[in-house]
Design a protein around this motif. Structure first.
Motif, PDB file in Angstrom:
ATOM      1  N   ARG A  16       0.555  -1.622  -0.080  1.00 39.66           N
ATOM      2  CA  ARG A  16      -0.264   0.253  -0.136  1.00 39.66           C
ATOM      3  C   ARG A  16       0.829   1.366  -0.298  1.00 39.66           C
ATOM      4  O   ARG A  16       0.768   2.286  -0.393  1.00 39.66           O
ATOM      5  CB  ARG A  16      -1.275  -0.220   1.217  1.00 39.66           C
ATOM      6  CG  ARG A  16      -2.239  -1.226   1.049  1.00 39.66           C
ATOM      7  CD  ARG A  16      -3.001  -1.700   1.926  1.00 39.66           C
ATOM      8  NE  ARG A  16      -3.582   0.159   2.498  1.00 39.66           N
ATOM      9  CZ  ARG A  16      -3.360   0.485   3.988  1.00 39.66           C
ATOM     10  NH1 ARG A  16      -3.478  -0.670   4.976  1.00 39.66           N
ATOM     11  NH2 ARG A  16      -4.536   1.373   4.015  1.00 39.66           N
ATOM     12  N   ALA A  17       1.647   1.030   1.009  1.00 39.20           N
ATOM     13  CA  ALA A  17       3.405   1.967   0.882  1.00 39.20           C
ATOM     14  C   ALA A  17       3.302   2.798  -0.909  1.00 39.20           C
ATOM     15  O   ALA A  17       3.041   3.750  -0.793  1.00 39.20           O
ATOM     16  CB  ALA A  17       4.075   1.915   1.669  1.00 39.20           C
ATOM     17  N   SER A  18       4.232   0.994  -1.414  1.00 46.23           N
ATOM     18  CA  SER A  18       4.427   1.458  -2.633  1.00 46.23           C
ATOM     19  C   SER A  18       2.901   2.581  -3.571  1.00 46.23           C
ATOM     20  O   SER A  18       3.655   2.764  -4.546  1.00 46.23           O
ATOM     21  CB  SER A  18       4.544  -0.169  -3.384  1.00 46.23           C
ATOM     22  OG  SER A  18       6.378   0.110  -2.536  1.00 46.23           O
ATOM     23  N   GLU A  19       1.742   1.871  -3.625  1.00 46.44           N
ATOM     24  CA  GLU A  19       1.512   1.970  -4.317  1.00 46.44           C
ATOM     25  C   GLU A  19       0.487   3.281  -4.368  1.00 46.44           C
ATOM     26  O   GLU A  19       0.410   4.628  -4.871  1.00 46.44           O
ATOM     27  CB  GLU A  19      -0.438   1.976  -4.245  1.00 46.44           C
ATOM     28  CG  GLU A  19       0.013   0.140  -4.612  1.00 46.44           C
ATOM     29  CD  GLU A  19       0.059   0.145  -6.133  1.00 46.44           C
ATOM     30  OE1 GLU A  19      -0.601   0.784  -7.448  1.00 46.44           O
ATOM     31  OE2 GLU A  19       1.171  -0.916  -6.326  1.00 46.44           O
ATOM     32  N   ILE A  27       9.410   6.865  -8.419  1.00 47.54           N
ATOM     33  CA  ILE A  27       9.585   6.040  -8.857  1.00 47.54           C
ATOM     34  C   ILE A  27      10.244   4.779  -8.184  1.00 47.54           C
ATOM     35  O   ILE A  27      11.133   5.159  -7.182  1.00 47.54           O
ATOM     36  CB  ILE A  27      10.540   6.118 -10.289  1.00 47.54           C
ATOM     37  CG1 ILE A  27      10.156   6.528 -11.372  1.00 47.54           C
ATOM     38  CG2 ILE A  27      11.292   5.164 -11.205  1.00 47.54           C
ATOM     39  CD1 ILE A  27      11.107   7.449 -11.999  1.00 47.54           C
ATOM     40  N   ILE A  28       9.713   3.581  -7.689  1.00 44.99           N
ATOM     41  CA  ILE A  28      10.337   2.409  -6.696  1.00 44.99           C
ATOM     42  C   ILE A  28      11.141   1.754  -7.482  1.00 44.99           C
ATOM     43  O   ILE A  28      11.379   1.883  -8.937  1.00 44.99           O
ATOM     44  CB  ILE A  28       8.896   1.372  -6.214  1.00 44.99           C
ATOM     45  CG1 ILE A  28       7.814   2.524  -6.129  1.00 44.99           C
ATOM     46  CG2 ILE A  28       9.542   0.284  -5.631  1.00 44.99           C
ATOM     47  CD1 ILE A  28       7.889   3.124  -5.019  1.00 44.99           C
ATOM     48  N   ILE A  42      11.763   0.049   1.375  1.00 46.13           N
ATOM     49  CA  ILE A  42      11.579   0.472  -0.347  1.00 46.13           C
ATOM     50  C   ILE A  42      12.094   2.249  -0.152  1.00 46.13           C
ATOM     51  O   ILE A  42      13.235   2.755   0.498  1.00 46.13           O
ATOM     52  CB  ILE A  42      10.334   1.450  -0.055  1.00 46.13           C
ATOM     53  CG1 ILE A  42       8.549   0.356   0.000  1.00 46.13           C
ATOM     54  CG2 ILE A  42       9.851   2.131  -1.441  1.00 46.13           C
ATOM     55  CD1 ILE A  42       7.001   1.294  -0.246  1.00 46.13           C
ATOM     56  N   ILE A  43      13.063   2.050  -1.692  1.00 48.87           N
ATOM     57  CA  ILE A  43      13.740   3.050  -2.018  1.00 48.87           C
ATOM     58  C   ILE A  43      13.075   3.803  -2.912  1.00 48.87           C
ATOM     59  O   ILE A  43      12.956   2.599  -4.049  1.00 48.87           O
ATOM     60  CB  ILE A  43      15.170   2.070  -2.534  1.00 48.87           C
ATOM     61  CG1 ILE A  43      15.173   1.603  -1.619  1.00 48.87           C
ATOM     62  CG2 ILE A  43      16.159   3.323  -3.442  1.00 48.87           C
ATOM     63  CD1 ILE A  43      17.001   0.820  -1.526  1.00 48.87           C
ATOM     64  N   ILE A 112      -2.806   6.672   5.296  1.00 47.88           N
ATOM     65  CA  ILE A 112      -1.549   6.186   4.665  1.00 47.88           C
ATOM     66  C   ILE A 112      -1.088   6.989   4.680  1.00 47.88           C
ATOM     67  O   ILE A 112      -1.149   8.304   4.907  1.00 47.88           O
ATOM     68  CB  ILE A 112      -0.961   6.192   3.398  1.00 47.88           C
ATOM     69  CG1 ILE A 112      -1.800   4.583   2.620  1.00 47.88           C
ATOM     70  CG2 ILE A 112       0.289   6.322   2.876  1.00 47.88           C
ATOM     71  CD1 ILE A 112      -1.180   3.479   2.622  1.00 47.88           C
ATOM     72  N   TYR A 113      -0.083   7.512   6.258  1.00 50.00           N
ATOM     73  CA  TYR A 113       0.043   8.633   6.663  1.00 50.00           C
ATOM     74  C   TYR A 113       2.143   8.622   5.779  1.00 50.00           C
ATOM     75  O   TYR A 113       2.417   7.898   6.768  1.00 50.00           O
ATOM     76  CB  TYR A 113       0.334   8.696   8.125  1.00 50.00           C
ATOM     77  CG  TYR A 113       0.959   9.913   8.860  1.00 50.00           C
ATOM     78  CD1 TYR A 113       0.261  11.541   8.933  1.00 50.00           C
ATOM     79  CD2 TYR A 113       1.699   9.828   9.710  1.00 50.00           C
ATOM     80  CE1 TYR A 113       0.423  12.161   9.256  1.00 50.00           C
ATOM     81  CE2 TYR A 113       2.121  11.605  10.571  1.00 50.00           C
ATOM     82  CZ  TYR A 113       1.586  12.580  10.370  1.00 50.00           C
ATOM     83  OH  TYR A 113       2.081  13.469  10.499  1.00 50.00           O
ATOM     84  N   HIS A 114       2.158   9.973   5.076  1.00 56.38           N
ATOM     85  CA  HIS A 114       3.496  10.197   5.129  1.00 56.38           C
ATOM     86  C   HIS A 114       4.734  10.948   5.794  1.00 56.38           C
ATOM     87  O   HIS A 114       4.647  12.308   5.923  1.00 56.38           O
ATOM     88  CB  HIS A 114       3.493  10.434   3.691  1.00 56.38           C
ATOM     89  CG  HIS A 114       5.152  10.282   2.574  1.00 56.38           C
ATOM     90  ND1 HIS A 114       5.365  10.598   1.800  1.00 56.38           N
ATOM     91  CD2 HIS A 114       6.365  10.694   3.370  1.00 56.38           C
ATOM     92  CE1 HIS A 114       6.997  10.282   0.914  1.00 56.38           C
ATOM     93  NE2 HIS A 114       6.925  10.511   2.533  1.00 56.38           N
TER      94      HIS A 114
END
Length: 123
Positions: A16-19, A27-28, A42-43, A112-114
Motif C-alpha cells: 500500500r505504501a508503494s502504491e 519511481i520505485i 522501499i527505495i 497512509i501517513y507519509h
C-alpha cells in the motif's frame, strides 16, 4: 476468519505504501533491499531525490509505539544500509538523500501517513 500474520500485515502495508508513492509521482527503485546490516523497505526516487522509506504498519499503535519502533538503533541500521546501497549504485551519488517513514493504519492518522525527512542519516 483467518487472522493475518505480522508478516502478511507488514507485506500488505509495504504494498500500500508503494502504491501511495507511485500515485504521488515517485519511481520505485527497490523493495526490501537487504544487506547483512539491515533492510530498506522501499527505495524510491522523485525529482532527483533518492528516498529511503521505512514502512510501519501499526493498526493498534500510537505515536509512542511509532517512536519506539523508529529508535536511534533502527535509524542507524537504515542509514548504514542506505550507505551500502549508494556504494553499489553510484548513479545516485548526485541525488539529494532523504529518509522518510510511511505509517499505515495507525489509529488517529490517515490510513497512509507519509512523514518526509522523518530522520537524518549520517551519510
Amino acid at each position: 476468519m483467518i487472522k493475518a500474520t505480522r508478516k502478511q500485515i507488514g507485506n500488505d502495508g509495504e504494498f500500500r505504501a508503494s502504491e501511495y508513492l507511485l500515485q504521488h509521482g515517485y519511481i520505485i527503485i527497490a523493495r526490501n533491499w537487504r544487506t547483512r546490516r539491515g533492510e530498506i523497505d522501499i527505495i524510491a526516487e522523485k525529482e532527483d531525490i533518492l528516498v529511503f522509506v521505512e514502512v510501519k504498519t501499526l493498526p493498534s499503535g500510537d505515536s509512542l509505539t511509532l517512536a519506539h519502533e523508529l529508535g536511534k538503533q533502527k535509524q542507524k541500521r537504515i542509514s548504514e544500509t542506505a550507505k551500502c546501497f549508494l556504494v553499489n549504485n553510484r548513479k545516485y551519488s548526485k541525488n539529494y538523500i532523504r529518509f522518510d517513514v510511511i505509517v499505515v493504519d495507525m489509529p488517529g492518522f490517515d490510513p497512509i501517513y507519509h512523514i518526509e525527512n522523518a530522520f537524518s542519516g549520517s551519510l
